[in-house]
Design a protein around this motif. Structure first.
Motif, mmCIF file in Angstrom:
data_model
loop_
_atom_site.group_PDB
_atom_site.id
_atom_site.type_symbol
_atom_site.label_atom_id
_atom_site.label_comp_id
_atom_site.label_asym_id
_atom_site.label_seq_id
_atom_site.Cartn_x
_atom_site.Cartn_y
_atom_site.Cartn_z
ATOM 1 N N SER A 92 0.819 -1.217 0.000
ATOM 2 C CA SER A 92 0.000 0.000 0.000
ATOM 3 C C SER A 92 0.846 1.257 0.000
ATOM 4 O O SER A 92 0.335 2.349 -0.251
ATOM 5 N N ASP A 107 -7.707 3.865 -0.770
ATOM 6 C CA ASP A 107 -7.232 2.866 -1.728
ATOM 7 C C ASP A 107 -8.053 2.862 -3.004
ATOM 8 O O ASP A 107 -7.515 2.773 -4.117
ATOM 9 N N PHE A 138 -6.059 1.431 -6.007
ATOM 10 C CA PHE A 138 -5.246 0.462 -5.286
ATOM 11 C C PHE A 138 -3.765 0.501 -5.661
ATOM 12 O O PHE A 138 -3.011 -0.410 -5.335
#
Length: 465
Positions: A74, A105, A110
């Motif tokens: 992430s 996200d 993402f």
């Protein structure tokens, strides 16, 4: 297509001040020599950045990593400094959402957040470590030599934190971008089985933005790497001409060289009228300063050459710096960076018709206001006899940024030829590194450290406490 408008550099536009067009015309022969020298060094493999636009296996390797192992994270954190960081920061600012790291996200599709840690200030670094989730973070350690003190100190701290948190799994959270064969990072990668990407041995740090140094972070954040490289290739092709009048990199270099050496204007201000282009000016500062600021020429003669690059931002710095540029010494050129079409614009409402100071804004947009302010500043500078030029991109996208990077890199090596210096080395930087190693106690530097401490003691009487 990227355009270069240099009308306001010429005496015909500046009321007698500025560069005589005949003098610029006389540079055509010198430019042909500079072009031939650059082409020879490029063809010999000495200037590897020219070939980066062609992509090749490294780009395929980057895309495989970004689409494979890179999807597990992430956060992507780049540990680097100078040429290992400035290009990535410029790419992030120009091509990602202005609030990219604050988006959730889903809004980022993402793709990971992208952080660049380019200093060793302990307050900033410790605050970041307290904030980031190590288990969801990939650390890209970028150092061609593997001996950069700032980057390697960051790495040693991160490695210890990762091992404490993840045990043997720490390796999956590290990526080294470094020399393909040598250096301590390459050796550590072999010893500890850490993933690597190569920086070509013939590409210096400040010329490396279109290598894995910049492309890996770009690809992982979803930036169109193919378009970046296409823009770079097209600009390199455009700069194959040895005709000064048709080569934008050559014209930029010739004008700035003449301004500095014959028209007493060695300070080169780059002033983007776009927040998205703001960090391109930071990247350019290193490129121009480190490449051209040299004590010696290529043949060893002492020259102390080099212009001074300065960063400004429109319209912000109309309210902090432009007064100096308008009425101060005639020792500066101003290069405006502009985008022709804003991707998004914001309309200004019509209100307060009885207040002329506000009514004129209604019905226009912020983009119109920003562009009008740039045009007004150009015109005002010209009326005062101040040299300025404009580099304009059609829009701030990956294709344009790739072309802009390539144009300014090629201009830098042309300028190096004009000044007679080697734009590829940085002996002054290396001396600072050696002294840092000495002070920190690296073996072999005890005498230098003693001399440094002695010098500091002698100067102590002149320290206010």
């Amino acid at each position: 297509m990227i355009s270069l408008d240099y009308n306001n550099m010429l005496s015909t536009r500046l009321g007698g001040r500025g560069i005589d067009p005949a003098r610029l015309e006389a540079m055509a022969g010198r430019f042909r020599d500079a072009h031939a020298d650059t082409a020879s060094r490029r063809d010999s493999g000495e200037m590897g950045f020219f070939a980066l636009g062609d992509g090749g296996e490294t780009v395929s390797e980057i895309q495989r990593f970004a689409e494979g192992a890179g999807q597990a994270f992430s956060n992507l954190v780049v540990l680097g400094i100078g040429g290992s960081a400035l290009g990535t920061t410029a790419l992030r600012t120009a091509l990602l959402h202005p609030l990219w790291n604050e988006l959730d996200d889903e809004a980022r599709e993402f793709f990971p957040r992208l952080h660049v840690l380019d200093n060793v200030d302990p307050a900033t670094f410790s605050a970041f470590l307290d904030h980031v989730d190590l288990r969801r973070t990939l650390f890209n350690v970028v150092s061609k030599s593997g001996g950069t003190a700032e980057t390697m100190s960051q790495y040693l701290i991160i490695r210890e934190r990762l091992q404490a948190e993840l045990g043997d799994g720490y390796r999956r959270h590290l990526l080294f971008t470094t020399d393909p064969e040598k250096g301590v990072l390459r050796a550590l990668a072999r010893e500890e089985e850490i993933a690597t990407l190569p920086v070509p041995s013939n590409v210096g740090g400040r010329f490396s933005v279109l290598s894995a140094v910049g492309l890996l972070p770009a690809a992982m954040a979803g930036i169109d790497v193919a378009a970046l490289l296409e823009g770079a290739r097209e600009m390199a092709k455009r700069c194959e001409s040895d005709d000064l009048r048709t080569n934008p990199a050559g014209m930029f270099a010739a004008l700035q060289y003449l301004a500095a050496t014959e028209y007493a204007a060695p300070i080169h201000v780059m002033m983007p009228y776009s927040d998205r282009l703001r960090d391109v000016a930071d990247w350019f500062r290193q490129l121009w300063a480190e490449s051209l600021g040299k004590q010696n020429t290529r043949d060893g003669s002492e020259v102390f050459a080099g212009p001074t690059p300065v960063k400004s931002l429109g319209a912000t710095d109309q309210h902090s710096q432009v007064q100096l540029y308008m009425e101060g010494p005639f020792d500066k050129t101003i290069t405006f960076l502009a985008e022709r079409d804003f991707e998004k614009d914001v309309q200004i409402p019509s209100a307060y018709p009885h207040h002329a100071e506000l009514a004129y804004l209604g019905g226009h947009s912020m983009g119109e206001l920003l562009r009008t302010e740039m045009l007004a500043t150009e015109a005002a500078l010209a009326q005062r006899g101040r040299m300025n030029m404009t580099i304009e991109v059609p829009r701030v996208d990956a294709h344009a940024i790739g072309g802009l990077f390539m144009m300014l890199q090629i201009a830098t090596v042309y300028a190096g030829h004009f000044y007679g210096v080697d734009p590829l080395d940085q002996p002054g930087v290396e001396l600072g590194k050696q002294l840092t190693y000495g002070i920190m106690g690296r073996p072999g530097f005890e005498e230098q450290r003693a001399e440094w401490e002695s010098r500091a003691a002698k100067d102590d009487a002149f320290v206010l406490r």
